[in-house]
Design a protein around this motif. Structure first.
Motif, PDB file in Angstrom:
ATOM      1  N   GLU A   1      -4.789  -7.932   5.994  1.00 51.76           N
ATOM      2  CA  GLU A   1      -5.672  -6.819   5.610  1.00 51.76           C
ATOM      3  C   GLU A   1      -6.973  -6.864   6.401  1.00 51.76           C
ATOM      4  O   GLU A   1      -7.484  -5.834   6.838  1.00 51.76           O
ATOM      5  CB  GLU A   1      -5.982  -6.861   4.113  1.00 51.76           C
ATOM      6  N   ALA A   2      -7.501  -8.067   6.577  1.00 50.13           N
ATOM      7  CA  ALA A   2      -8.749  -8.205   7.332  1.00 50.13           C
ATOM      8  C   ALA A   2      -8.540  -7.739   8.781  1.00 50.13           C
ATOM      9  O   ALA A   2      -9.393  -7.050   9.352  1.00 50.13           O
ATOM     10  CB  ALA A   2      -9.230  -9.655   7.295  1.00 50.13           C
TER      11      ALA A   2
ATOM     12  N   CYS B   1      -2.017  -8.511   0.547  1.00 54.95           N
ATOM     13  CA  CYS B   1      -3.278  -7.909   0.139  1.00 54.95           C
ATOM     14  C   CYS B   1      -3.350  -6.414   0.409  1.00 54.95           C
ATOM     15  O   CYS B   1      -4.112  -5.708  -0.218  1.00 54.95           O
ATOM     16  CB  CYS B   1      -4.434  -8.590   0.851  1.00 54.95           C
ATOM     17  N   THR B   2      -2.571  -5.928   1.372  1.00 57.63           N
ATOM     18  CA  THR B   2      -2.671  -4.508   1.684  1.00 57.63           C
ATOM     19  C   THR B   2      -2.003  -3.677   0.623  1.00 57.63           C
ATOM     20  O   THR B   2      -2.358  -2.538   0.400  1.00 57.63           O
ATOM     21  CB  THR B   2      -2.015  -4.206   3.041  1.00 57.63           C
ATOM     22  N   SER B   3      -1.001  -4.247  -0.044  1.00 58.25           N
ATOM     23  CA  SER B   3      -0.239  -3.447  -0.990  1.00 58.25           C
ATOM     24  C   SER B   3      -0.727  -3.634  -2.411  1.00 58.25           C
ATOM     25  O   SER B   3      -0.339  -2.894  -3.300  1.00 58.25           O
ATOM     26  CB  SER B   3       1.234  -3.845  -0.908  1.00 58.25           C
ATOM     27  N   GLY B   4      -1.581  -4.646  -2.635  1.00 59.58           N
ATOM     28  CA  GLY B   4      -2.012  -4.903  -3.994  1.00 59.58           C
ATOM     29  C   GLY B   4      -1.050  -5.830  -4.710  1.00 59.58           C
ATOM     30  O   GLY B   4      -1.297  -6.253  -5.820  1.00 59.58           O
TER      31      GLY B   4
ATOM     32  N   LEU C   1      -8.398  -3.854   8.886  1.00 67.55           N
ATOM     33  CA  LEU C   1      -9.681  -3.176   8.700  1.00 67.55           C
ATOM     34  C   LEU C   1     -10.564  -3.338   9.930  1.00 67.55           C
ATOM     35  O   LEU C   1     -11.320  -2.424  10.272  1.00 67.55           O
ATOM     36  CB  LEU C   1     -10.382  -3.686   7.443  1.00 67.55           C
TER      37      LEU C   1
ATOM     38  N   HIS D   1       1.411 -13.816   5.916  1.00 69.57           N
ATOM     39  CA  HIS D   1       0.176 -13.151   5.493  1.00 69.57           C
ATOM     40  C   HIS D   1      -0.551 -12.496   6.666  1.00 69.57           C
ATOM     41  O   HIS D   1      -1.329 -11.573   6.471  1.00 69.57           O
ATOM     42  CB  HIS D   1      -0.753 -14.156   4.811  1.00 69.57           C
TER      43      HIS D   1
ATOM     44  N   GLU E   1      -5.490 -13.313   7.834  1.00 68.70           N
ATOM     45  CA  GLU E   1      -4.869 -12.496   6.803  1.00 68.70           C
ATOM     46  C   GLU E   1      -4.809 -11.039   7.287  1.00 68.70           C
ATOM     47  O   GLU E   1      -5.769 -10.533   7.864  1.00 68.70           O
ATOM     48  CB  GLU E   1      -5.679 -12.655   5.512  1.00 68.70           C
TER      49      GLU E   1
ATOM     50  N   LEU F   1       0.998  -9.565  -4.742  1.00 64.79           N
ATOM     51  CA  LEU F   1       0.428 -10.874  -4.454  1.00 64.79           C
ATOM     52  C   LEU F   1       1.282 -11.675  -3.502  1.00 64.79           C
ATOM     53  O   LEU F   1       0.909 -12.744  -3.076  1.00 64.79           O
ATOM     54  CB  LEU F   1       0.228 -11.643  -5.759  1.00 64.79           C
ATOM     55  N   GLU F   2       2.452 -11.175  -3.189  1.00 66.07           N
ATOM     56  CA  GLU F   2       3.307 -11.922  -2.289  1.00 66.07           C
ATOM     57  C   GLU F   2       3.580 -11.089  -1.053  1.00 66.07           C
ATOM     58  O   GLU F   2       3.686  -9.866  -1.131  1.00 66.07           O
ATOM     59  CB  GLU F   2       4.607 -12.286  -3.000  1.00 66.07           C
TER      60      GLU F   2
END
Lengths: 290, 387
Positions: free
Chosen positions: B305-306, B324-327, B309, B346, B303, B329-330
């Motif tokens: 975002e992981a 996930c980076t933008s908040g 980071l 993703h 994924e 869900l898609e």
């Protein structure tokens, strides 16, 4: 950048208990590649099958999904299955010093995987999911109906999360469960659920009367607006006011959060649909300024 | 920690020479360029020089350059103007992979009764020109296609698209925010009516933008209430920012060759090495013509975002098409429009280089990236590609 607590960062960078337990007593799997996060939880019990002695996880997801999984495995160790079942998603978030609201669904995923694992172990029936876009939420009390088609989320699951976390808006429900975060088509239903759980009792499905005098019609319109529609809007911090009724034409003005809201057109349609359902088929709702 | 900045499609470092150029226009030469006195007049001269420099980079004339506050303002102004110029035309054409600055505007107009067609792209992100030719008609007021995509770097044939639009009497606008300064542009050779650019994507400061408006094109201003920019954009000029943007455009012209040789070869090496070292990875937009500085790579089963980071722990700055980076869900609408499977979308990471990117920085990414992906795949229930 997300405002993650030091504990979230620590559990993300150095996750505890990553991996599989080959002779696990219980395994719980939720989520899928399609929806962007998934968690597989493995639990090992002691000889008497009473307490959890070991817990491991595999997670596909963002930093908070990994940290929530890591936290969960630490939290369940040494607990009996009943004690473990009492852990809520809020407990997981608290253990991490909190999560951004948009990331609360990660803690929900952890709690869910735990429940699935334990129910499976206890031989309770858990429905299989096969659709690629299905989030794989599995609930034993799964006589619920799908509310969010995009993420395959049922009313029974939503009910539980809304109650545990005392959620009051559809946006919060989306942050905690993803429901409503795809096409958004189920948001009115989510609002109904919230209103229902937070005390405004929704009665048995009513039918619109076959014939109505003008006077009765006006009374019924007012009643439906008061009892069925305004509570839905309150849940989102909005409101409406009845301005006038002229035959089948109902004029309303939106207040508070609904006033000037970009989607007030949709809200007007929602009101119209509800009135058509419960009062008369020919009702037309008009939004007026003032 | 020293940053390794590979997120130049998000924003860029202000070039030192650009900063020096603008520095005197805050505390010393702060006059209003519209003033009658010598003190404002000398600022006016520098603003005119900046206009020359911008025009030079675009192959435009100075009177075709309107300074704005950002790319988004230029995009908004262009589309709004076009529909006001043609009130009887009720159709708008854009693409599914546009930046939200264009897409949101078009979708809002759809709610006001405009017919909006979003042209699709193929798996490599290339615009479906056949669909475009099919849907354009005499009701089309404006066509707006981006020159280059911010996420994948895929370049659209906007010059050709503009000719098709003109043949039906429609206005043609291009959001060239990612293209200007990275690939040669010569508006004299095209029939594009309007073009938007943003200063902070080419080493000028944030808060500066340009709307190019072809001479003779009808225009209805978005900002009114002053004679600035020939009444086409009211409001006191951001003189320091404009002067900086002029310098940045001059430098972009000077470095254009390097952007397309040195930056491109660094990008190519990064892309090739990561593809070689990391199994189950693919380049989004591979096979399409792309900007020389951009690569978007999908790493399956992990994924975004992981990844970001963990990269960030080494000072490496990139971005992701992950949800996930933008908040939200898609995953990114661009990758979805290209039909990139969810399993890849993703885990898509975008690296965007600049002329400041060094060989050593690329080496660091090539060294650190494979273990990061490996670590996350080890952790993932899909890690070994079973599912």
């Amino acid at each position: 950048m997300w405002d993650y607590t030091p504990t979230v960062k620590e559990h993300f960078l150095n996750p505890r208990n990553v991996g599989e337990i080959t002779d696990a007593d219980a395994v719980g799997e939720v989520g899928s590649l399609a929806c962007g996060d998934a968690l597989k939880l493995f639990i090992k019990l002691d000889e008497n099958k009473e307490k959890i002695v070991e817990a491991k996880f595999q997670t596909f997801g963002c930093a908070s999904a990994i940290a929530s999984s890591s936290a969960l495995t630490e939290m369940v160790k040494g607990k009996t299955l009943d004690e473990a079942l009492a852990i809520t998603n809020k407990d997981i978030a608290d253990f991490l010093g909190g999560l951004p609201e948009e990331k609360m669904h990660c803690s929900v995923m952890g709690q869910e995987a735990l429940e699935v694992a334990i129910y499976r172990y206890r031989g309770m029936d858990i429905p299989e999911h096969d659709s690629e876009h299905d989030h794989g939420h599995a609930y034993p009390d799964h006589d619920g109906v799908i509310i969010c088609k995009c993420f395959g989320i049922t009313d029974s699951f939503l009910r539980k999360v809304i109650e545990t976390n005392k959620l009051t808006t559809a946006e919060q429900v989306t942050h905690f469960t993803k429901a409503g975060g795809g096409c958004g088509g189920c948001i009115p239903k989510i609002n109904e659920l919230i209103a229902e759980i937070n005390g405004s009792v929704v009665e048995e499905p009513r039918k619109r009367p076959e014939k109505l005098s003008n006077m009765k019609k006006m009374q019924l319109i007012q009643e439906v607006l008061e009892k069925d529609i305004r509570p839905l809007l309150w849940a989102d911090g909005g409101d409406l006011e009845l301005i006038d009724i002229d035959g089948s034409k109902v004029q309303v003005a939106f207040r508070k959060a609904c006033a000037g809201c970009a989607s007030s057109g949709n809200t007007a349609r929602l009101v119209e649909n509800k009135l058509r359902e419960l009062v008369a088929e020919d009702v037309v709702v008009e939004e007026v300024a003032s | 920690m020293k940053e390794i900045y590979l997120d130049n499609n998000a924003t860029t470092r202000v070039d030192d020479a650009v900063f020096e150029e603008m520095r005197p226009y805050f505390c010393e030469l702060y006059g209003n360029p519209s003033s009658m006195h010598f003190f404002g007049g000398q600022v006016q001269q520098k603003v005119n020089e900046a206009r020359d420099r911008v025009a030079g980079l675009l192959g435009a004339s100075t009177d075709e350059i309107i300074f704005t506050a950002c790319g988004t303002e230029s995009d908004n102004a262009a589309i709004r103007s076009a529909i006001e110029v043609f009130p009887e035309r009720r159709h708008i054409i854009t693409s599914r992979t546009e930046h939200p600055a264009v897409l949101t505007q078009c979708r809002n107009l759809a709610r006001k009764g405009y017919r909006v067609t979003e042209i699709g792209v193929d798996n490599a992100g290339r615009l479906d020109m056949d669909e475009y030719r099919r849907v354009i008609d005499d009701d089309t007021a404006v066509v707006s296609f981006m020159w280059a995509n911010n996420e994948t770097g895929v370049i659209f044939p906007v010059e050709e698209a503009a000719e098709i639009a003109k043949s039906r009497g429609a206005m043609f606008h291009t959001d060239a925010v990612q293209a200007v300064g990275k690939i040669p542009i010569n508006l004299k050779r095209s029939v594009i009516d309007m073009l938007s650019l943003s200063g902070h994507k080419l080493h000028a400061p944030k808060g500066t933008g340009v709307l190019y408006l072809r001479r003779g094109t009808q225009f209805r201003p978005f900002m009114v209430g002053g004679h600035q920019e020939k009444s086409r954009r009211a409001g006191t000029e951001n003189s320091a920012g404009i002067i900086a943007l002029g310098k940045a455009c001059e430098l972009a012209g000077i470095h254009m060759e390097r952007e397309n040789s040195q930056v491109r070869s660094l990008r190519d090496r990064l892309q090739e090495e990561l593809m070689r070292l990391i199994p189950h990875s693919r380049v989004n937009g591979d096979g399409a013509e792309r900007l020389p500085n951009t690569t978007s790579i999908a790493f399956e089963f992990v994924e975004g975002e992981a990844i970001l980071l963990l990269l960030s722990e080494f000072g490496i700055c990139a971005s992701s098409g992950s949800a996930c980076t933008s908040g939200s869900l898609e995953p990114s609408h661009v990758l979805r429009a290209m039909g990139v499977p969810f399993t890849c979308a993703h885990g898509s990471i975008r690296f965007s280089l600049s002329r400041f990117t060094t060989e050593a920085e690329i080496d660091t990414v090539i060294r650190e990236m494979p273990p990061i992906i490996e670590k996350l795949r080890q952790m993932s229930p899909f890690g070994r590609g079973e599912k």
